[in-house]
Scaffold this motif. Structure first.
Motif, PDB file in Angstrom:
ATOM      1  N   SER A 147     -18.693  -5.125  -1.776  1.00 53.62           N
ATOM      2  CA  SER A 147     -17.751  -5.692  -0.820  1.00 53.62           C
ATOM      3  C   SER A 147     -17.487  -4.687   0.294  1.00 53.62           C
ATOM      4  O   SER A 147     -18.007  -3.580   0.274  1.00 53.62           O
ATOM      5  N   ASP A 148     -16.683  -5.092   1.239  1.00 47.75           N
ATOM      6  CA  ASP A 148     -16.280  -4.165   2.282  1.00 47.75           C
ATOM      7  C   ASP A 148     -15.142  -3.282   1.810  1.00 47.75           C
ATOM      8  O   ASP A 148     -14.446  -2.674   2.596  1.00 47.75           O
ATOM      9  N   PHE A 149     -14.952  -3.272   0.521  1.00 46.95           N
ATOM     10  CA  PHE A 149     -13.962  -2.421  -0.104  1.00 46.95           C
ATOM     11  C   PHE A 149     -14.756  -1.266  -0.709  1.00 46.95           C
ATOM     12  O   PHE A 149     -15.515  -1.449  -1.651  1.00 46.95           O
ATOM     13  N   PHE A 150     -14.672  -0.078  -0.122  1.00 51.24           N
ATOM     14  CA  PHE A 150     -15.411   1.060  -0.652  1.00 51.24           C
ATOM     15  C   PHE A 150     -14.706   2.339  -0.239  1.00 51.24           C
ATOM     16  O   PHE A 150     -13.805   2.323   0.602  1.00 51.24           O
ATOM     17  N   ALA A 151     -15.097   3.420  -0.853  1.00 51.06           N
ATOM     18  CA  ALA A 151     -14.468   4.692  -0.529  1.00 51.06           C
ATOM     19  C   ALA A 151     -15.540   5.757  -0.431  1.00 51.06           C
ATOM     20  O   ALA A 151     -16.538   5.717  -1.160  1.00 51.06           O
ATOM     21  N   ILE A 152     -15.350   6.684   0.505  1.00 53.43           N
ATOM     22  CA  ILE A 152     -16.341   7.739   0.709  1.00 53.43           C
ATOM     23  C   ILE A 152     -15.644   9.085   0.868  1.00 53.43           C
ATOM     24  O   ILE A 152     -14.487   9.149   1.292  1.00 53.43           O
ATOM     25  N   LEU A 193      -4.928  -8.296   1.649  1.00 48.07           N
ATOM     26  CA  LEU A 193      -4.610  -8.039   0.238  1.00 48.07           C
ATOM     27  C   LEU A 193      -5.610  -8.664  -0.731  1.00 48.07           C
ATOM     28  O   LEU A 193      -5.322  -8.830  -1.909  1.00 48.07           O
ATOM     29  N   GLN A 194      -6.814  -9.011  -0.203  1.00 46.05           N
ATOM     30  CA  GLN A 194      -7.856  -9.473  -1.117  1.00 46.05           C
ATOM     31  C   GLN A 194      -8.446  -8.288  -1.870  1.00 46.05           C
ATOM     32  O   GLN A 194      -9.031  -8.444  -2.920  1.00 46.05           O
ATOM     33  N   HIS A 195      -8.292  -7.112  -1.259  1.00 47.80           N
ATOM     34  CA  HIS A 195      -8.723  -5.885  -1.921  1.00 47.80           C
ATOM     35  C   HIS A 195      -7.483  -5.207  -2.490  1.00 47.80           C
ATOM     36  O   HIS A 195      -6.653  -4.725  -1.740  1.00 47.80           O
ATOM     37  N   PRO A 196      -7.337  -5.206  -3.800  1.00 48.96           N
ATOM     38  CA  PRO A 196      -6.072  -4.759  -4.396  1.00 48.96           C
ATOM     39  C   PRO A 196      -5.797  -3.261  -4.187  1.00 48.96           C
ATOM     40  O   PRO A 196      -6.584  -2.425  -4.638  1.00 48.96           O
ATOM     41  N   PRO A 197      -4.699  -2.918  -3.527  1.00 44.86           N
ATOM     42  CA  PRO A 197      -4.319  -1.515  -3.367  1.00 44.86           C
ATOM     43  C   PRO A 197      -4.123  -0.846  -4.723  1.00 44.86           C
ATOM     44  O   PRO A 197      -4.258   0.372  -4.840  1.00 44.86           O
ATOM     45  N   GLU A 198      -3.866  -1.642  -5.743  1.00 47.45           N
ATOM     46  CA  GLU A 198      -3.651  -1.086  -7.088  1.00 47.45           C
ATOM     47  C   GLU A 198      -4.878  -0.335  -7.595  1.00 47.45           C
ATOM     48  O   GLU A 198      -4.798   0.431  -8.561  1.00 47.45           O
ATOM     49  N   SER A 199      -6.047  -0.566  -6.976  1.00 49.99           N
ATOM     50  CA  SER A 199      -7.263   0.146  -7.423  1.00 49.99           C
ATOM     51  C   SER A 199      -7.310   1.577  -6.914  1.00 49.99           C
ATOM     52  O   SER A 199      -8.154   2.356  -7.344  1.00 49.99           O
ATOM     53  N   ILE A 200      -6.432   1.925  -5.966  1.00 52.52           N
ATOM     54  CA  ILE A 200      -6.548   3.239  -5.322  1.00 52.52           C
ATOM     55  C   ILE A 200      -6.419   4.429  -6.285  1.00 52.52           C
ATOM     56  O   ILE A 200      -7.224   5.349  -6.198  1.00 52.52           O
ATOM     57  N   PRO A 201      -5.469   4.397  -7.241  1.00 48.16           N
ATOM     58  CA  PRO A 201      -5.413   5.522  -8.178  1.00 48.16           C
ATOM     59  C   PRO A 201      -6.740   5.731  -8.918  1.00 48.16           C
ATOM     60  O   PRO A 201      -7.190   6.865  -9.091  1.00 48.16           O
ATOM     61  N   LEU A 222     -16.780   0.667  -9.177  1.00 43.06           N
ATOM     62  CA  LEU A 222     -15.591   0.231  -9.900  1.00 43.06           C
ATOM     63  C   LEU A 222     -15.509  -1.271  -9.685  1.00 43.06           C
ATOM     64  O   LEU A 222     -15.994  -1.777  -8.681  1.00 43.06           O
ATOM     65  N   GLN A 223     -14.893  -1.965 -10.626  1.00 42.16           N
ATOM     66  CA  GLN A 223     -14.786  -3.410 -10.439  1.00 42.16           C
ATOM     67  C   GLN A 223     -13.392  -3.782  -9.994  1.00 42.16           C
ATOM     68  O   GLN A 223     -12.431  -3.096 -10.280  1.00 42.16           O
ATOM     69  N   PHE A 224     -13.314  -4.859  -9.241  1.00 42.20           N
ATOM     70  CA  PHE A 224     -11.988  -5.368  -8.906  1.00 42.20           C
ATOM     71  C   PHE A 224     -12.051  -6.879  -8.837  1.00 42.20           C
ATOM     72  O   PHE A 224     -13.109  -7.465  -8.678  1.00 42.20           O
ATOM     73  N   LYS A 225     -10.904  -7.482  -8.992  1.00 39.68           N
ATOM     74  CA  LYS A 225     -10.824  -8.925  -8.943  1.00 39.68           C
ATOM     75  C   LYS A 225     -10.285  -9.290  -7.576  1.00 39.68           C
ATOM     76  O   LYS A 225      -9.174  -8.900  -7.224  1.00 39.68           O
ATOM     77  N   ILE A 243       0.832  -1.207   0.000  1.00 37.81           N
ATOM     78  CA  ILE A 243       0.000   0.000   0.000  1.00 37.81           C
ATOM     79  C   ILE A 243       0.866   1.257   0.000  1.00 37.81           C
ATOM     80  O   ILE A 243       0.545   2.236  -0.666  1.00 37.81           O
ATOM     81  N   THR A 244       1.985   1.213   0.719  1.00 34.84           N
ATOM     82  CA  THR A 244       2.868   2.374   0.755  1.00 34.84           C
ATOM     83  C   THR A 244       3.427   2.643  -0.629  1.00 34.84           C
ATOM     84  O   THR A 244       3.511   3.784  -1.087  1.00 34.84           O
ATOM     85  N   ASN A 245       3.773   1.565  -1.305  1.00 33.19           N
ATOM     86  CA  ASN A 245       4.295   1.691  -2.647  1.00 33.19           C
ATOM     87  C   ASN A 245       3.266   2.350  -3.571  1.00 33.19           C
ATOM     88  O   ASN A 245       3.584   3.290  -4.311  1.00 33.19           O
ATOM     89  N   VAL A 246       2.014   1.892  -3.468  1.00 32.98           N
ATOM     90  CA  VAL A 246       0.968   2.469  -4.316  1.00 32.98           C
ATOM     91  C   VAL A 246       0.724   3.934  -3.959  1.00 32.98           C
ATOM     92  O   VAL A 246       0.693   4.810  -4.828  1.00 32.98           O
ATOM     93  N   LEU A 247       0.574   4.203  -2.660  1.00 35.11           N
ATOM     94  CA  LEU A 247       0.206   5.555  -2.231  1.00 35.11           C
ATOM     95  C   LEU A 247       1.291   6.584  -2.515  1.00 35.11           C
ATOM     96  O   LEU A 247       1.000   7.733  -2.847  1.00 35.11           O
TER      97      LEU A 247
END
Ligand code: UDP
Ligand code: MG
Length: 318
Positions: free
Chosen positions: A156-161, A97-105, A194-197, A25-29
């Motif tokens: 999922s429990d992966f969401f952003a607000i 890591l089931q929720h990919p940090p790569e989706s953050i951008p 947004l979709q994620f795998k 996550i640090t790498n992505v952020l």
């Protein structure tokens, strides 16, 4: 950098995943053009997760830790993280890591486009077997049938607000029996998906079992719909119609054939009526137990200590 993103991570016995999660996550952020903080909520882990989080907080002040006094559950952990978050946008995700940090951008881009809620839709879950997929599919069907709010299948429990939505959750959604994902989908505002795998868990095993999921499903259904409560009325009406037909039938038989109505009819009717009655009482019991939990008004979570967080929150999280 004026923009800031808060990542909220719930942690329960994740000693095997944390280091790797932090690095990813640090790498992505650090490659996103925003300020950030990572809020780990330690939900009463009994393994080394607490120690690992402490050392992460020591190396990096962007890492903040909220430690619960005991295990309060995944949703309570996300709520606490949202309470402490200071960012313009808040992303909730799992530590495994089931929720990919790569989706953050992509998520950040959605906020820049003016959205307030980003629900992440799971495309496929590498870990879920046939049974889990079937039960989860059925659950959403039943929920949507009964509830006035329509829910996204496979959310999922992966969401952003956005901060504004977080403010609404902090102020107005303090129910003890709750379905956070449902609130996020029902508060309104500009919502997008947004979709994620979903990947496989990096390490450790799932903390949800069938019993927990069943309880969660019943609570969700009851807190978003009062349809089950009305079941008694509808079945009552249907049964009354059948009863009337049966009464007429018996009377006619009595008049024309002079034979008593069947014994089995009585048994079948009794069994049916009793089971309907008991089910309806059980449903009412579910609602009473939810009201009981709300009335007791106990805190959603209790914080033992925090790291790298200066504003000490009072314990009023009810
Ligand atoms: N979790 C938590 N408290 C709990 C159970 C789970 O904070 O009581 C966290 C867990 O550490 C993980 C996330 O919630 O980060 C999702 O849990 P899990 O991966 O076990 O669920 P699954 O992905 O199998 O649905
Ligand atoms: Mg998981």
């Amino acid at each position: 950098m004026s923009e800031m993103i808060s990542v909220v991570v719930s942690v329960y016995n994740e000693e095997l995943s944390l280091q790797r999660f932090f690095e990813t996550i640090t790498n992505v952020l650090s490659h996103c053009d925003v300020g950030y903080e990572i809020i780990f909520v330690n939900d009463g882990s009994s393994d080394k997760s607490g120690m690992i989080l402490n050392s992460l907080a020591n190396q990096d002040t962007k890492v903040k830790v909220v430690e619960f006094a005991r295990n309060f559950g995944h949703e309570a952990a996300m709520i606490a993280g949202i309470d402490y978050a200071t960012g313009d946008y808040i992303v909730c995700m799992d530590a495994d890591l089931q929720h990919p940090p790569e989706s953050i951008p992509e998520i950040i881009q959605k906020f820049r486009d003016g959205y307030d809620v980003v629900s992440m839709i799971r495309l496929e879950n590498a870990d879920a077997g046939f049974i889990k997929r079937l039960t989860s599919g059925t659950f959403y069907k039943v929920l949507n049938l009964f509830s006035p709010v329509k829910f996204e299948n496979n959310s999922s429990d992966f969401f952003a607000i956005s901060r504004q939505v977080a403010e609404v959750l902090r102020r107005d959604y303090r129910e003890k029996v709750r379905y956070l994902r449902g609130y996020v989908q029902s508060v309104g505002f500009n919502r997008t998906t947004l979709q994620f795998k979903a990947a496989s868990r990096v390490a450790g095993e799932s903390k949800y079992n069938f019993r927990k999921l069943l309880k969660f499903s019943i609570h969700t259904l009851c807190s978003f719909s009062d349809m089950p409560l009305k079941l008694g009325i509808y079945t009552g009406i249907i049964v009354a119609v059948f009863g009337l037909i049966e009464a007429l039938y018996s009377i006619i038989r009595k008049i024309f054939y002079d034979v008593p109505a069947g014994y089995s009819t009585i048994i079948v009717t009794l069994c049916f009526l009793f089971s309907v009655t008991l089910i309806v009482i059980g449903i009412i019991g579910e609602y009473i137990s939810i009201m009981f939990d709300e009335i007791k008004d106990r805190p959603i979570y209790i914080v033992k200590k925090t790291r790298n967080l200066h504003d000490v929150k009072n314990n009023d999280n009810g």
